[in-house]
Design a protein around this motif. Structure first.
Motif, mmCIF file in Angstrom:
data_model
loop_
_atom_site.group_PDB
_atom_site.id
_atom_site.type_symbol
_atom_site.label_atom_id
_atom_site.label_comp_id
_atom_site.label_asym_id
_atom_site.label_seq_id
_atom_site.Cartn_x
_atom_site.Cartn_y
_atom_site.Cartn_z
ATOM 1 N N ALA A 19 0.847 -1.223 -0.062
ATOM 2 C CA ALA A 19 -0.025 0.171 0.139
ATOM 3 C C ALA A 19 0.998 1.331 -0.040
ATOM 4 O O ALA A 19 0.469 2.453 -0.523
ATOM 5 N N THR A 20 2.068 1.302 0.412
ATOM 6 C CA THR A 20 2.810 2.306 0.509
ATOM 7 C C THR A 20 4.177 2.360 -0.175
ATOM 8 O O THR A 20 5.074 3.245 -0.002
ATOM 9 N N LEU A 21 4.398 1.415 -0.807
ATOM 10 C CA LEU A 21 5.559 1.153 -1.445
ATOM 11 C C LEU A 21 6.110 2.413 -2.322
ATOM 12 O O LEU A 21 7.440 2.992 -2.069
ATOM 13 N N GLY A 22 5.534 3.045 -3.409
ATOM 14 C CA GLY A 22 5.665 4.107 -3.986
ATOM 15 C C GLY A 22 6.020 5.382 -3.313
ATOM 16 O O GLY A 22 6.737 5.869 -3.456
ATOM 17 N N ARG A 23 5.367 5.521 -2.233
ATOM 18 C CA ARG A 23 5.253 6.714 -1.435
ATOM 19 C C ARG A 23 6.653 6.663 -0.516
ATOM 20 O O ARG A 23 7.423 7.455 -0.330
ATOM 21 N N ASP A 24 6.793 5.525 0.336
ATOM 22 C CA ASP A 24 7.863 5.441 1.128
ATOM 23 C C ASP A 24 9.397 5.453 0.425
ATOM 24 O O ASP A 24 10.132 5.710 1.000
ATOM 25 N N VAL A 25 9.310 4.710 -0.915
ATOM 26 C CA VAL A 25 10.648 4.975 -1.592
ATOM 27 C C VAL A 25 10.967 6.145 -1.880
ATOM 28 O O VAL A 25 12.375 6.431 -2.056
ATOM 29 N N THR A 26 9.958 7.261 -1.809
ATOM 30 C CA THR A 26 10.644 8.526 -2.218
ATOM 31 C C THR A 26 11.776 9.019 -1.132
ATOM 32 O O THR A 26 12.510 9.978 -1.543
ATOM 33 N N ARG A 27 11.847 8.714 0.041
ATOM 34 C CA ARG A 27 12.726 9.349 0.930
ATOM 35 C C ARG A 27 13.781 8.267 0.964
ATOM 36 O O ARG A 27 14.806 8.576 1.606
#
Length: 115
Positions: A19-27
């Motif tokens: 659910a958060t892969l794309g968002r979490d990898v930004t950091r």
């Protein structure tokens, strides 16, 4: 195969989810105190080196001119590696087994749009 200078590998220990892969990898890579790995270990596997990361990326069909940022972490509660693939057209993320290599990508999730 891509250039070793276009690969950075970290070990954040972050718990990624679908659910958060794309968002979490930004950091990834921007976290203070997070230092790149310089070699593989028995628990990391070959994905912990530039050569191993490119073998995995090749198995995923990543273009050779991409830049890779790899995080040795967990995905859905299991050991995994997260690849952020940066190209001229944008960035995507993959979650793979740490054993990912040419002929055996071990894809767990992705590609997910980064952002």
């Amino acid at each position: 195969m891509g250039s070793a200078s276009a690969v950075t590998v970290y070990r954040s220990g972050h718990a990624y989810t679908a659910a958060t892969l794309g968002r979490d990898v930004t950091r990834l890579g921007a976290t203070a105190g997070l230092h790149p790995l310089t070699s593989d270990t028995p628990t990391t596997g070959p994905i912990g080196t530039a050569k191993g990361a490119w073998a995995c990326a090749t198995a995923l069909g990543v273009p050779s001119d991409a830049r890779l940022v790899v995080d040795v972490a967990t995905f859905a509660g299991k050991p995994a590696a997260i690849l952020r693939v940066e190209t001229s057209t944008g960035s995507v993320a993959y979650a793979v087994k740490r054993s990912c290599t040419t002929g055996s990508p071990g894809l767990l999730a992705g590609p997910a749009i980064v952002g």
